[in-house]
Enzyme design. Structure first.
Site, mmCIF file in Angstrom:
data_model
loop_
_atom_site.group_PDB
_atom_site.id
_atom_site.type_symbol
_atom_site.label_atom_id
_atom_site.label_comp_id
_atom_site.label_asym_id
_atom_site.label_seq_id
_atom_site.Cartn_x
_atom_site.Cartn_y
_atom_site.Cartn_z
ATOM 1 N N ASP A 297 0.864 -1.173 0.000
ATOM 2 C CA ASP A 297 0.000 0.000 0.000
ATOM 3 C C ASP A 297 0.908 1.232 0.000
ATOM 4 O O ASP A 297 2.092 1.141 0.332
ATOM 5 C CB ASP A 297 -0.870 -0.064 1.275
ATOM 6 C CG ASP A 297 -1.880 1.063 1.412
ATOM 7 O OD1 ASP A 297 -2.145 1.758 0.420
ATOM 8 O OD2 ASP A 297 -2.406 1.244 2.531
ATOM 9 N N HIS A 298 0.341 2.371 -0.366
ATOM 10 C CA HIS A 298 1.073 3.631 -0.273
ATOM 11 C C HIS A 298 0.865 4.230 1.121
ATOM 12 O O HIS A 298 -0.270 4.519 1.511
ATOM 13 C CB HIS A 298 0.567 4.623 -1.335
ATOM 14 C CG HIS A 298 0.925 4.222 -2.733
ATOM 15 N ND1 HIS A 298 0.056 4.369 -3.794
ATOM 16 C CD2 HIS A 298 2.047 3.664 -3.243
ATOM 17 C CE1 HIS A 298 0.630 3.938 -4.903
ATOM 18 N NE2 HIS A 298 1.845 3.506 -4.585
ATOM 19 N N PHE A 473 -4.999 4.513 1.263
ATOM 20 C CA PHE A 473 -6.123 3.692 0.806
ATOM 21 C C PHE A 473 -5.883 2.987 -0.528
ATOM 22 O O PHE A 473 -6.774 2.903 -1.360
ATOM 23 C CB PHE A 473 -7.419 4.522 0.716
ATOM 24 C CG PHE A 473 -7.598 5.549 1.797
ATOM 25 C CD1 PHE A 473 -7.450 5.200 3.132
ATOM 26 C CD2 PHE A 473 -7.915 6.859 1.497
ATOM 27 C CE1 PHE A 473 -7.625 6.139 4.141
ATOM 28 C CE2 PHE A 473 -8.080 7.808 2.496
ATOM 29 C CZ PHE A 473 -7.942 7.454 3.817
ATOM 30 N N HIS A 474 -4.676 2.449 -0.730
ATOM 31 C CA HIS A 474 -4.344 1.798 -2.002
ATOM 32 C C HIS A 474 -3.863 0.353 -1.810
ATOM 33 O O HIS A 474 -2.817 -0.026 -2.337
ATOM 34 C CB HIS A 474 -3.248 2.586 -2.741
ATOM 35 C CG HIS A 474 -3.618 3.976 -3.095
ATOM 36 N ND1 HIS A 474 -2.666 4.948 -3.403
ATOM 37 C CD2 HIS A 474 -4.822 4.583 -3.219
ATOM 38 C CE1 HIS A 474 -3.281 6.086 -3.680
ATOM 39 N NE2 HIS A 474 -4.587 5.891 -3.569
ATOM 40 N N PRO A 475 -4.582 -0.498 -1.085
ATOM 41 C CA PRO A 475 -4.103 -1.879 -0.912
ATOM 42 C C PRO A 475 -4.160 -2.670 -2.216
ATOM 43 O O PRO A 475 -5.145 -2.607 -2.950
ATOM 44 C CB PRO A 475 -5.058 -2.464 0.124
ATOM 45 C CG PRO A 475 -6.315 -1.677 -0.022
ATOM 46 C CD PRO A 475 -5.866 -0.291 -0.389
#
Length: 540
Positions: A297-298, A473-475
């Site tokens: 994730d980021h 919020f980038h899984p």
């Protein structure tokens, strides 16, 4: 009692999120094919799904958010993070930042170098363009007439322009488009909106085709497990309105439940790491050690600066007159702060000169708060959020229970490698260097977080990164694509689960490595390409 749905379907899609809406549109275009789309959330019949600033009310609300949390993270000094995921048709595209971002050509060329034919930048660009409706018009990089609307933002702030000027003074050039394959530079984010309203995947792809007689949407469906005949997927079992229901599939079952939901459902169905499934006495269908692994994730580091002599949203929102003005601007012109994405300005650069391409991304906001859901600060301020685009840390998603309603264990393992810690420290240094430029200094910026007491040395900066870091919020990656012989791969280059027939995964979980930027539109590209491959394979 289990109630079967009448007849057989050609395609059953689990999840009506960003990928599922695209898949439902494309696979139901042939009226001879029956398509069933299952969504655990509800309809998007709430005003805050459609007014852009509604993300402030949707994130952290059980009506619209699955309300996941991570395990305590050692790299974040023991903190556990809220982990929002959309719980509605349109999925996370109904509550996200609305930022249209493809990533970098190098991201996809790397996938091809991993042994995944058909996934280079030149291969995927046509699928981005296929559903695009861009304000930039038709050309080499963009297209019009598609379902996915892209517009220029309808608000600007002097403080944002000042940051962009300061970035230029620090060597980050101004550009006019992040989506040509090289996003290095600064630009206002292009947004998935239409005339000041959020444009979700449900609005663009699903709602226009719900009248098709061969497409059936069921909401409030919590998938319990997949049905198998030996090593073939033949249906889905779900819970709806207190009853258990099933549907049979003569074609393909497609998981589009996202990087958390898809691996969870696979494991509940007996497809996953044998040792993990044994802990819960789940009958093993296929030992698949990569299911739920490779989570990344980021991580954004949210630096906050107090300013003076320039307007920010903090003090505007605090004023009743200011709020009334924002509402009036939106009602009369569909402009102003109510149209704001969470971040307005983006900047991509390198954390240090040794990087071969931009490896950090800034999200600049004319506001500040402690965390989403908290009130804005009472003082004028801006937030400079910076994220490592290509983290090397890897975590996992695992079961906590055999109950499909139980939240899984989510452990991204942020800052779990020396390289990620180094990039985090350098990211804070880059931010401080930008803020020190003349364009911002005239507004007397004062570092509020992590604060001027944090010294410029590795240990202090790494600790500060752990204190202020949070998900953006980038899984991705929990059912990754891989070539033959990759023991941790879950799907092949055509998104088929290896070792199982009639089952594909088409969502962000298949990314072998994360793209360099916001992940929603890359996920929709994967769905567009995945639908095309399904139709090609069906024709033989």
């Amino acid at each position: 009692m289990t109630t079967p749905v009448e007849g057989e379907f050609d395609y059953i899609i689990v999840g009506a999120g960003s990928a599922g809406c695209v898949l439902a549109n494309r696979l139901s275009a042939d009226p001879s094919k029956r398509v069933l789309l299952l969504e655990a959330g509800g309809r998007d019949n709430w005003i805050w799904f459609h007014i852009p600033v509604g993300y402030l009310f949707a994130i952290g609300n059980p009506r619209s958010d699955w309300m996941f949390k991570t395990e305590p993270e050692p790299g974040l000094n023991g903190r556990s993070l809220n982990y929002p995921r959309g719980k509605v048709i349109g999925g996370s595209s109904a509550i996200n930042a609305m930022i249209y971002m493809r990533g970098q050509a190098g991201d996809y060329d790397y996938w091809r170098q991993l042994g995944l034919p058909g996934w280079s930048w030149d291969d995927v660009l046509p699928f981005f363009k296929k559903h695009e409706d861009s304000f930039l018009g038709d050309g080499e990089h963009h297209a019009t007439g598609g379902e996915w609307r892209v517009e220029h933002p309808r608000v600007r702030w002097d403080i944002i322009d000042a940051f962009r000027e300061a970035a230029a003074q620090a060597g980050i050039n101004k550009i006019d488009d992040f989506n040509r394959g090289d996003n290095e530079g600064s630009c206002y984010f292009h947004v998935n909106q239409k005339r000041g309203r959020r444009w979700s995947a449900a609005r663009g792809f699903l709602k226009p085709v719900l009248g098709r007689k061969n497409l059936r949407l069921e909401t409030g469906c919590l998938a319990e497990n997949l049905l198998f005949d030996g090593k073939r997927a033949v249906g889905v079992c779900w819970r709806q309105d207190g009853a258990t229901r099933t549907a049979r599939c003569r074609g393909e079952v497609i998981l589009a439940a996202g990087a958390i939901g898809s691996p969870q459902l696979l494991m509940l169905s007996g497809v996953g790491p044998a040792a993990e499934l044994k802990k819960f006495n789940i009958p093993l269908v296929l030992d698949k050690p990569g299911v739920g692994e490779n989570l990344h994730d980021h991580l954004q580091l949210r630096l906050i600066y107090k300013v003076s002599g320039i307007k920010t949203l903090n003090e505007t929102y605090a004023s009743l007159l200011g709020r009334a003005g924002m509402g009036l601007d939106y009602l009369l012109r569909r402009r102003g702060p109510l149209t704001m994405a969470p971040s307005q300005l983006g900047a991509f650069t390198r954390s240090d000169p040794s990087q071969d391409r931009a490896n950090i991304q800034f999200h600049i906001q004319p506001l500040s708060l402690d965390k989403f859901g908290d009130p804005l600060h009472p003082f004028p301020a801006f937030t400079a959020s910076v994220a490592n685009l290509r983290p090397t840390s890897r975590g996992y998603v695992r079961l906590n229970s055999t109950d499909p309603a139980a939240k899984p264990a989510i452990k991204p393992n942020y800052l779990g490698t020396p390289e990620d810690k180094r990039v985090a420290a350098d990211s804070i240094r880059v931010t401080r260097r930008i803020v020190a430029q003349p364009a911002l200094q005239k507004y007397h910026p004062e570092e509020y977080l992590p604060g001027p007491s944090v010294a410029d040395n590795e240990a202090a900066l790494e600790k500060a990164a752990g204190n202020i870091g949070t998900t953006i919020f980038h899984p991705v990656g929990t059912a990754k694509m891989g070539r033959d012989g990759d023991a941790m791969a879950v799907v092949d280059a055509r998104l088929r689960v290896t070792g199982i027939t009639g089952l594909r995964i088409i969502d962000a979980s298949v990314m072998p490595s994360i793209t360099s930027g916001n992940t929603n539109s890359p996920t929709m590209m994967i769905a567009e390409k995945g639908a095309s491959m399904i139709l090609e394979d069906a024709r033989g």
